[in-house]
Scaffold this active site. Structure first.
Site, PDB file in Angstrom:
ATOM      1  N   LYS A 201       4.561  -7.167   1.601  1.00 57.55           N
ATOM      2  CA  LYS A 201       3.956  -5.832   1.739  1.00 57.55           C
ATOM      3  C   LYS A 201       4.743  -4.957   2.717  1.00 57.55           C
ATOM      4  O   LYS A 201       5.070  -3.800   2.439  1.00 57.55           O
ATOM      5  CB  LYS A 201       2.507  -5.997   2.214  1.00 57.55           C
ATOM      6  CG  LYS A 201       1.842  -4.733   2.670  1.00 57.55           C
ATOM      7  CD  LYS A 201       1.570  -3.805   1.527  1.00 57.55           C
ATOM      8  CE  LYS A 201       1.163  -2.444   2.037  1.00 57.55           C
ATOM      9  NZ  LYS A 201       0.698  -1.550   1.031  1.00 57.55           N
ATOM     10  N   CYS A 255       1.476   4.408   5.867  1.00 61.78           N
ATOM     11  CA  CYS A 255       2.131   3.181   5.413  1.00 61.78           C
ATOM     12  C   CYS A 255       3.616   3.185   5.752  1.00 61.78           C
ATOM     13  O   CYS A 255       4.076   2.419   6.589  1.00 61.78           O
ATOM     14  CB  CYS A 255       1.939   3.050   3.919  1.00 61.78           C
ATOM     15  SG  CYS A 255       0.219   3.255   3.458  1.00 61.78           S
TER      16      CYS A 255
END
Ligand code: SAJ
Length: 406
Positions: A201, A255
């Protein structure tokens, strides 16, 4: 039954998606107002298809509450901010949520953490919480890390179609969790171990951050010697193995501007390219600010009050302004004690910054120079209204004559 903990940008759509695909879901959030809004039948943010999904989930019986539920499966989807000084992940919300889960969960329950965490966080922070409650991991409680990949602006579609990763200590548990996600997810779902899932991720978002930094650096090199960076990128991308991203006013969101710092924080001696890339992206709003002053001088604009920033959100067509380049630019400006520039964003009804307008015409009437910080669809339908203005287009989208670029 699944208890989804944290009903924000990721938790809410995930809970709705499962509920509308036949899974019994209760959503829990400690924010009473948020839960009250959902219980009044309203969603808490805008996203294509979210309202329809919400209605389908409500019809299917989803419930929202501030209480943690006694059940055998939890999905924890709470924020993981990073510490601005240490650059390390701040797992406090995940830890707090898992602590609450431990108070109510029965033996045999599975706890899935969806929140983005840096590699090793599950070992360092989550396992000790479970063990401190007298549970044996793998026997009494199963731990899983299943990071999400959906992109704000296209969340509902991507929830349905993206491939996913599920990390579990025990493959059989991974397969069990996979079944729940497979209720709605049409992509491929890979089952691996927790550490690998954590790493993938962060690496995915780091890949993008490094490549955006490369594009931003190219923009600076080209500006230095008056070359057209967009033309250069366009031609380079015709090479079969080259795919350069686009330069912009900076990187925002929760993010790409955050996750790569986890690697820098954990591996400061090793993550050199990542460190430099993040610094490049973080200094891009200041680069734009300097460009604004350059263009003001060239056009004899001496008053800040005549300059307006179009767009406050972190990217186009969303109402999320976390870490946005516009906010970063205003912060840099404030450090220089300059009078804040005017701002406008069609997606933000509330006041986020000083000198914020809520009507495009009023905003444009008040400024001589417009800086396009965000490429919302709205501006693309209103080029006529920008005629006669000095324009700095940070995204190379404006078709008018005489437009400046970064
Ligand atoms: N940006 C550029 N140039 C580009 C592309 C983007 O300057 O060529 C800027 C944008 O303007 C924005 C920022 O980067 O400020 C990030 O935008 P984005 O649309 O690329 O990504 P996010 O942060 O909205 O979503 C990302 C996605 N990750 C990847 O593409 C690897 C998404 O899949 C993740 O689920 C999400 O982060 C997340 O939750 O981590």
């Amino acid at each position: 039954m699944i208890n989804v903990i944290g009903l924000g940008y990721i938790g809410l759509p995930t809970a709705l998606m499962m509920a509308s695909h036949g899974v019994e879901v209760i959503g829990t959030d400690y924010n009473k107002e948020l839960v009250a809004t959902l219980n009044e039948g309203k969603t808490t943010f805008k996203e294509d298809g979210l309202d329809e999904l919400f209605n389908a989930a409500v019809k299917a019986g989803i419930k929202f509450t501030t209480e943690y539920q006694k059940t055998d499966m939890y999905i924890v989807s709470v924020p993981t901010p990073y510490n601005k000084f240490s650059k390390k992940v701040d797992a406090c919300y995940v830890v707090a949520a898992v602590k609450e889960v431990m108070k109510v969960c029965p033996k045999g329950a599975t706890v899935v953490v969806e929140s983005t965490v840096s590699p090793g966080t599950m070992d360092k922070f989550v396992r000790p919480v479970v063990e401190a409650n007298g549970f044996v991991i793998g026997k009494d409680i199963n731990l899983v890390h299943a990071p999400e990949r959906i992109i704000p602006g296209n969340m509902v579609y991507e929830l349905l179609h993206n491939n996913r990763t599920i990390g579990a200590d025990d493959k059989a548990i991974g397969e069990k969790v996979k079944k729940y996600y497979a209720s709605f997810c049409q992509g491929e779902i890979v089952v691996t171990d927790i550490r690998t899932a954590e790493m993938t991720k962060v690496v995915e978002n780091t890949f993008r951050a490094v490549n955006i930094a490369f594009a931003n650096e190219l923009a600076r090199i080209c500006r230095h010697d008056n070359m057209d960076v967009y033309e250069i990128i366009k031609i380079c991308n015709m090479h079969p193995r080259v795919n350069i991203l686009q330069p912009g006013p900076g990187v925002g969101g929760h993010c790409i501007s955050v996750d790569p710092w986890f690697l820098v924080g954990d591996y400061p001696q090793l993550a050199k390219v990542i460190d430099e890339s993040m610094k490049t992206n973080d200094s891009q709003p200041t680069f734009v600010l300097n460009r604004i002053y350059e263009i003001m001088t060239e056009n004899n604009i001496t008053d800040n009050r005549k300059v307006g920033l179009y767009g406050i959100t972190y990217k186009e067509n969303v109402d999320d302004f976390r870490e946005s380049p516009t906010l970063q630019l205003l912060e840099a400006q404030e450090r220089h004690l300059a009078r804040p520039l005017k701002c406008y964003d069609p997606f933000l009804k509330q006041d986020i910054v000083k000198n914020q307008f809520h009507d495009l015409d009023e905003f444009l009437n008040d400024v001589d120079m417009v800086v396009i910080m965000v490429k919302h669809d709205e501006i693309k339908q209103n080029w006529d209204k920008l005629k006669g203005k000095v324009i700095l287009d940070c995204h190379n989208i404006c078709p008018l004559e005489g437009v400046y670029h970064i």
